[in-house]
Design a protein around this motif. Sequence first.
Motif, PDB file in Angstrom:
ATOM      1  N   MET A   1      12.758   0.622  12.640  1.00 58.62           N
ATOM      2  CA  MET A   1      12.992   0.512  11.193  1.00 58.62           C
ATOM      3  C   MET A   1      13.914  -0.681  10.916  1.00 58.62           C
ATOM      4  O   MET A   1      14.886  -0.914  11.631  1.00 58.62           O
ATOM      5  CB  MET A   1      13.615   1.786  10.649  1.00 58.62           C
ATOM      6  N   SER A   3      16.610  -3.145   8.880  1.00 57.69           N
ATOM      7  CA  SER A   3      17.796  -3.011   8.026  1.00 57.69           C
ATOM      8  C   SER A   3      17.845  -4.072   6.944  1.00 57.69           C
ATOM      9  O   SER A   3      18.576  -3.926   5.959  1.00 57.69           O
ATOM     10  CB  SER A   3      19.066  -3.100   8.884  1.00 57.69           C
ATOM     11  N   GLY A 133      14.835   1.094   7.150  1.00 64.03           N
ATOM     12  CA  GLY A 133      15.747   2.067   7.713  1.00 64.03           C
ATOM     13  C   GLY A 133      16.643   2.651   6.634  1.00 64.03           C
ATOM     14  O   GLY A 133      16.682   2.162   5.500  1.00 64.03           O
ATOM     15  N   GLU A 134      17.368   3.687   6.984  1.00 65.19           N
ATOM     16  CA  GLU A 134      18.261   4.342   6.033  1.00 65.19           C
ATOM     17  C   GLU A 134      19.283   3.351   5.481  1.00 65.19           C
ATOM     18  O   GLU A 134      19.973   2.652   6.224  1.00 65.19           O
ATOM     19  CB  GLU A 134      18.993   5.497   6.712  1.00 65.19           C
ATOM     20  N   GLY A 135      19.342   3.246   4.139  1.00 67.41           N
ATOM     21  CA  GLY A 135      20.312   2.367   3.492  1.00 67.41           C
ATOM     22  C   GLY A 135      20.045   0.893   3.671  1.00 67.41           C
ATOM     23  O   GLY A 135      20.941   0.067   3.460  1.00 67.41           O
ATOM     24  N   ARG A 156      12.428   5.532  -2.377  1.00 63.30           N
ATOM     25  CA  ARG A 156      13.561   5.485  -1.451  1.00 63.30           C
ATOM     26  C   ARG A 156      14.847   5.207  -2.218  1.00 63.30           C
ATOM     27  O   ARG A 156      15.350   4.072  -2.243  1.00 63.30           O
ATOM     28  CB  ARG A 156      13.327   4.397  -0.398  1.00 63.30           C
ATOM     29  N   ASP A 158      17.744   5.698  -1.425  1.00 60.06           N
ATOM     30  CA  ASP A 158      18.855   5.334  -0.549  1.00 60.06           C
ATOM     31  C   ASP A 158      18.984   3.829  -0.340  1.00 60.06           C
ATOM     32  O   ASP A 158      20.016   3.355   0.162  1.00 60.06           O
ATOM     33  CB  ASP A 158      18.673   6.000   0.824  1.00 60.06           C
ATOM     34  N   LEU A 159      17.965   3.077  -0.696  1.00 56.01           N
ATOM     35  CA  LEU A 159      17.948   1.649  -0.364  1.00 56.01           C
ATOM     36  C   LEU A 159      18.768   0.822  -1.337  1.00 56.01           C
ATOM     37  O   LEU A 159      18.943   1.176  -2.504  1.00 56.01           O
ATOM     38  CB  LEU A 159      16.503   1.137  -0.361  1.00 56.01           C
TER      39      LEU A 159
END
Length: 482
Positions: A1, A3, A133-135, A156, A158-159
């Motif tokens: 994933m 970043s 990926g997360e965040g 998403r 969280d992004l």
Amino acid sequence: MASVLVASNRGPVSYTLGDDGALSSRRGGGGLVSGLSAVDSRDSLWVCAALGAGDREAVRRGVAEPGVRMLDIDPEVYADAYNGVANSVLWFLHHHLYDIPHEPVFDAAFRRRWASYRAYNRAFAEALAAEAGEGAAVLVQDYHLALVPGMLRELRPDLRIGHFTHTPWVSPEYLRMVPDDIVEELLWGMLGADELGFHTWGWASSFIGCCARRDDSTGTTRGVWPSGDPWYGVEWRRHDTGKGRTRVQVYALGVDGDELRALAHRPQVDERLARLREEVGGRKTIVRVDRTELSKNILRGLLAYRELLTAHPEWRGHVVHLASAYPSRQDLESYRAYTASVIELAQEINAEFGTPDWEPVLVSVEDDFIRSLAAYRLADVALVNPVRDGMNLVAKEIPVVSEAGCALVLSTGAGAHQELGPDALTVNPYDVSGTAEALHTALSMPSAERTARTKRLAEAATALPPQRWFLNQLEALKADFT
């Protein structure tokens, strides 16, 4: 994933399918490619569209450059989204190009094309949501993907999502031509981002002005909020998604001076420069390099040159206009007609003023970057007169490369005017006579003044090179907004 993700219509690589079925790839250049190279490639991904048969075949075969994901969008959907909306509607809106008595027409056919534009944006949003990926930080590029931030925010939340517009932004008054529901979808798509980037405060202010609306009957509000100089933005509340805010910032993309000078001094450029010097024959030069894009104002530039030769006959035989006009969007009839008009007007000027040993206009209507770099080096005067332009890097590139120093004739319609105006000769892009007089002043400028201006122009042009431009946005996106 990944970043760090970048999304754009055109990617950093393209594929060609040979007659033998073999695929070959070519890596592209430009600010985004240079900017993304500043981050760890193992953690980054570029999502783009497959643009041609070679790209589509590469996707089908599973051929992939590291860090690149191409989307094989249905060709009819892509054509409607790209040519039918992005280039025929959004581009014309942002650049104020419509022939109002005839266009635009928002009918059933437009609605079908808008549905394709929505589907095209949805494909990008879903790919980004799957790959991030997360965040992760996602930087979406340009008007082709104006709906992606809002769609991606739903998928998403969280992004960290940024969007950069490389064109101007349409004025609130001009946007009123568009049906209300399309305007709402466009603006809410953009406002899905945490941060929106523009080249100038003028374009940023136009966007904020378009958002200054309150609609209490639906529980939806938008308004401008200041958050300390130099941050501005839009605070919003939607009855379906709650409230939030989108920060608006300016990143005035510049050029990498060292890289540009190195490109301009390669042997093949030296050879082309020698040929141009022979054609020019020691005369002064007025240089312009543009795509044959309606907003670039090439025709009025040629008319100004013709008026220069009429009003100031002392320049006849002593100046040559080197015009590079790269064919643009030749699949659209209006662009084919414009390109033909550029060629025809250049021929008329040569027929009217030319002599056996002097051709007033040397026009090149082909994609020839080597010739452009050679012309940059030879420039005594640079003519950049768009009616409306997000930035215009040519205005920044020529002063960096010009060998003897150049006087810059620059219209107020160029985003670059905000930075370069103090050392340029400013013109109204519609004023042909004023532009002709500015060309005369530029050609007559004392060498010492021209040299001093060029030095200051080059310093301003290289203040925010592509890598720093990209990293500034990435760092702001990762910062705590609260």
